[in-house]
Design an enzyme around this catalytic site. Structure first.
Site, PDB file in Angstrom:
ATOM      1  N   GLU A   1       0.846  -1.280  -0.010  1.00  0.00           N
ATOM      2  CA  GLU A   1      -0.001  -0.423  -0.250  1.00  0.00           C
ATOM      3  C   GLU A   1       1.131   1.320  -0.269  1.00  0.00           C
ATOM      4  OE1 GLU A   1      -0.371  -2.472   1.522  1.00  0.00           O
ATOM      5  OE2 GLU A   1      -2.571  -3.340   0.893  1.00  0.00           O
TER       6      GLU A   1
ATOM      7  N   HIS B   1     -11.304  -3.557  10.106  1.00  0.00           N
ATOM      8  CA  HIS B   1     -11.867  -4.029   9.139  1.00  0.00           C
ATOM      9  C   HIS B   1     -12.660  -3.590   8.869  1.00  0.00           C
ATOM     10  CE1 HIS B   1      -9.138  -7.725   8.258  1.00  0.00           C
ATOM     11  NE2 HIS B   1      -9.378  -7.053   6.845  1.00  0.00           N
TER      12      HIS B   1
END
Ligand SMILES: Cc1ncc(C[n+]2csc(CCOP(=O)(O)OP(=O)(O)O)c2C)c(N)n1
Ligand SMILES: [Mg+2]
Lengths: 330, 359
Positions: B62, B131
């Site tokens: 990322e 999450h």
């Protein structure tokens, strides 16, 4: 630095039988989760390890209970093989108060400090530095434990791996990087994410000794893991164990998702033929230590154990909502 | 024009496909960009009318890849980087905050970073602490970034197009449950201004400012309150940064009351900034202390046993409004009971189909 390619399996039949048993247990647990998931009582994402049992079993066999393990979203097998309790694992997946983290984490956050499964972290690569940190602490405290970072092939794309590997090698820290290359990150094949080269070149470039094995041959995994762990424990620095394996079910969830056709049918077929349980069973039968009766007895034993564990997890109470506010600060 | 009822996920997909087709500088990057269901379907066929080079499969890396996107943006590309969860962009936070947000400033205005980063808030089904976070206020803390939160399909399609056209880095926070909202969406390419909030319900008793999915809960609360004679004015904030509160100020001047509802934590949340600014500028107009709803001061637990009370909902919003207006308890209780009854036996960790619309 010498190459430790393919270690041939010379494992004793009795030990191989034990490893086979453990793989069968893992397989049956994960399959039981898959079958019962449709009841919608396990209300969290699950990343099952069906097809990858040999890695968890072979590596954990080489570890001591006092060693520290850190793992990922795909953590059930590592948790159980490190010595985690099945009821507490299932209770966690069911979101129950008796779960291994009281229902806070669900399937992706399993842990059990009593057996050294220190953390499962569902952010790719994020648990690798933690294993190196645990190894640093053990070094400073002059303890002879080692740490293991379980990781998938995709974690080798994350900076965290390189930063942690560099430091581990620099300080010769007692850490094993146990990498399960199942060829995929979700639906994406390794070839779409990484250039073609042997993955062991990556740790070797950091001066880390690397072993590479057929990750579906539990004997070979165990032997390589044993060598790597011996290297790490002797203070010679970190080791990297590359295990080639394959995930049978969908990335996340209980089903087979091959109707989506993201991976070739022949590829899946070949890996299914190389099922870790079939590989070990063939060897055991050849050596006369496994037959249908023994296999059936094991299955029967596990069916009972698993059924009882599911019943206990289902019966356990949900946590009280107020508990959610606890443990924000130590 | 015939109605075209589609959901937000599909509307965003159309926007990306049309943006990539009309401008070859638009690059679409994602982990799993060419999955069978890429980015919850929002990237499906996006490359079809564009060139193959415009869709870029991202390694699971990322920080590096967002940096790559920023570098390409500095050279005139318009990268759209999509992450399946807000949390994955935390690995890229360094690049977003130090490079994307500041390149224009540091270069004395020479560099531009027309980058879009799409992040999804994954609420429900036991997603748990890592999450499901809604971190808009974290990104909004940085001058140089724009932060938008589309709630509705037609608006979202145009907002994303505007974000791609924008010469600044724009963080798009998409609530997974909002992906299912439906509405009449114009065909073809268009943009919606990123100028500020939209009033979606008129009222005279209280001003409710909500973000993303909480807009839908606020609307439901407002409808129920209307049955009890309370008129709530509801704003969809849309754009968290730059924060344009002129419409909210004007509204509060009429209602005298302000309630904010965040999808993220209420502490240091978007509502905190709104309340602070309104209190500073419109103190004299307020007839009651402003209030904030948002997530409590602890991480998101996974278990459905731990979730009750964690997320604000229409019933909580109605209760809060009732309290602010000092409405007799029994009258509010009726509204709240009705709202709870509407939800019925639906488990706490799945979306209530009420919000699907069409709107
Ligand atoms: C930092 C980060 N990026 C993306 C994801 C989304 N994600 C979850 S699991 C996964 C696949 C990881 O693949 P691998 O490491 O090979 O493990 P496997 O699932 O194959 O066991 C991805 C991309 C994530 N959890 N964290
Ligand atoms: Mg993998």
């Amino acid at each position: 630095m010498d190459d430790h390619a393919s270690v041939a399996s010379e494992i004793e039949p009795a030990q191989l039988l034990r490893l086979h048993r453990q793989m069968l247990f893992l397989r049956m647990v994960e399959e039981a989760i898959a079958v019962r998931y449709a009841e919608q009582e396990m209300r969290c994402p699950v990343h099952l390890s069906v097809g990858q049992e040999a890695a968890a079993v072979g590596v954990c066999e080489a570890l001591l209970k006092t060693d520290h393990a850190f793992t990922t979203h795909r953590c059930h097998a590592h948790y159980l093989m490190k010595g985690g309790d099945l009821v507490r694992m299932l209770a966690e997946i069911f979101g129950k108060a008796d779960g291994c983290v009281g229902g806070r984490g669900g399937s992706m956050h399993l842990m059990d400090r009593d057996c050294g499964l220190e953390a499962s972290v569902p952010i790719v690569g994020a648990s690798i530095p933690l294993a190196v940190g645990a190894a640093l602490a053990d070094r400073l405290d002059k303890k002879d434990h080692i740490s293991v970072a379980f990781l998938g092939d995709a974690a080798l794309e994350e900076g965290a791996f390189y930063e942690a590997a560099n430091f581990a090698s620099l300080r010769k820290l007692p850490v094993l990087f146990a990498c399960e290359n199942n060829l995929y990150s979700c639906y994406t094949h390794l070839d779409q994410r990484q250039p073609s080269r042997n993955l062991t070149a990556l740790p070797k470039a950091h001066g880390i000794r690397a072993w590479e094995v057929d990750g579906n041959d539990v004997g070979a995994v165990h032997e390589a893991a044993h060598e790597a762990v011996t290297h790490v424990r002797s203070g010679q620095g970190p080791a990297f164990l590359l295990m080639h394996t394959y995930r049978w079910l969908e990335h996340c969830g209980p089903d087979n998702d091959d109707h989506l056709q993201y991976r070739p049918e022949e590829e899946y077929g070949l890996w299914r033929e190389r099922c870790p349980l079939v590989v070990s069973a063939a060897s055991l039968r050849e050596r006369g230590v496994l037959d249908d009766a023994v296999e059936d007895a094991m299955r029967a034993e596990f069916v009972t154990r698993i059924d009882e564990a599911f019943a206990a997890a289902k019966q356990a109470p949900l946590p009280e909502p107020a508990a959610a506010a606890g443990h924000v600060y130590a | 024009m015939p109605e075209r009822i589609i959901n937000l996920a599909e509307a965003l997909r159309e926007c990306l496909a049309e943006s990539a087709a009309r401008d070859s500088n638009v690059l679409v990057l994602a982990e799993g960009a060419e999955d069978p269901v890429p980015m919850f379907g929002t990237l499906r066929d996006v490359g079809e009318r564009a060139t193959a080079e415009q869709v870029i499969e991202m390694p699971v890396a990322e920080n590096g890849l967002v940096g790559v996107a920023i570098g390409a943006a500095m050279m005139g590309k318009r990268p759209v980087v999509s992450f399946q969860r807000v949390e994955f962009a935390l690995l890229a936070f360094e690049q977003i905050v130090n490079n994307a947000a500041k390149a224009h400033y540091i270069s004395n205005g020479e560099h531009k970073v027309p980058l879009v980063v799409r992040l999804v808030v994954g609420r429900g089904w036991g997603q748990g602490p890592e999450h499901s976070q809604s971190l808009e206020s974290v990104f909004a803390a940085f001058p140089g970034l724009k932060v938008i939160m589309p709630a509705f399909p037609a608006d979202g399609k145009g907002m994303l197009a505007a974000a791609i056209e924008d010469d600044n880095p724009v963080i798009v926070i998409e609530h997974r449950w909002c992906h299912y909202t439906t509405g009449d969406v114009p065909a073809g390419y268009y943009t919606e201004s990123l100028d500020g909030p939209r009033r979606i319900r008129e009222g005279s008793d209280v001003t409710i400012v909500a973000t993303s999915y909480m807009v839908l809960e606020a609307m439901r609360a407002a409808d129920a309150l209307a049955a009890a004679g309370v008129q709530a004015e509801v704003y969809d904030l849309r754009v968290v940064r730059p924060l344009n509160l002129s419409a909210i100020e004007e509204s509060v001047a009429r209602t005298g009351r302000l309630l904010t509802v965040d999808t993220g934590h209420h502490m240091f949340g978007v509502g905190a900034e709104i309340v602070a600014q309104i209190a500073q500028r419109r103190f004299g107009d307020l007839t009651a202390p402003p209030r904030r709803l948002g997530l409590p001061d602890h991480p998101t637990p996974s278990s459905r046993g731990l979730v009750p009370g964690f997320y604000p909902d229409a019933a909580r919003i109605a209760e809060e409004v009732g309290d602010m207006l000092a409405i007799p308890v029994d009258k509010v209780a009726g509204v709240v009971d009705d709202l709870r009854r509407l939800r019925g036996d639906l488990p706490i960790d799945v979306p209530d189909p009420f919000f699907k619309g069409p709107f």
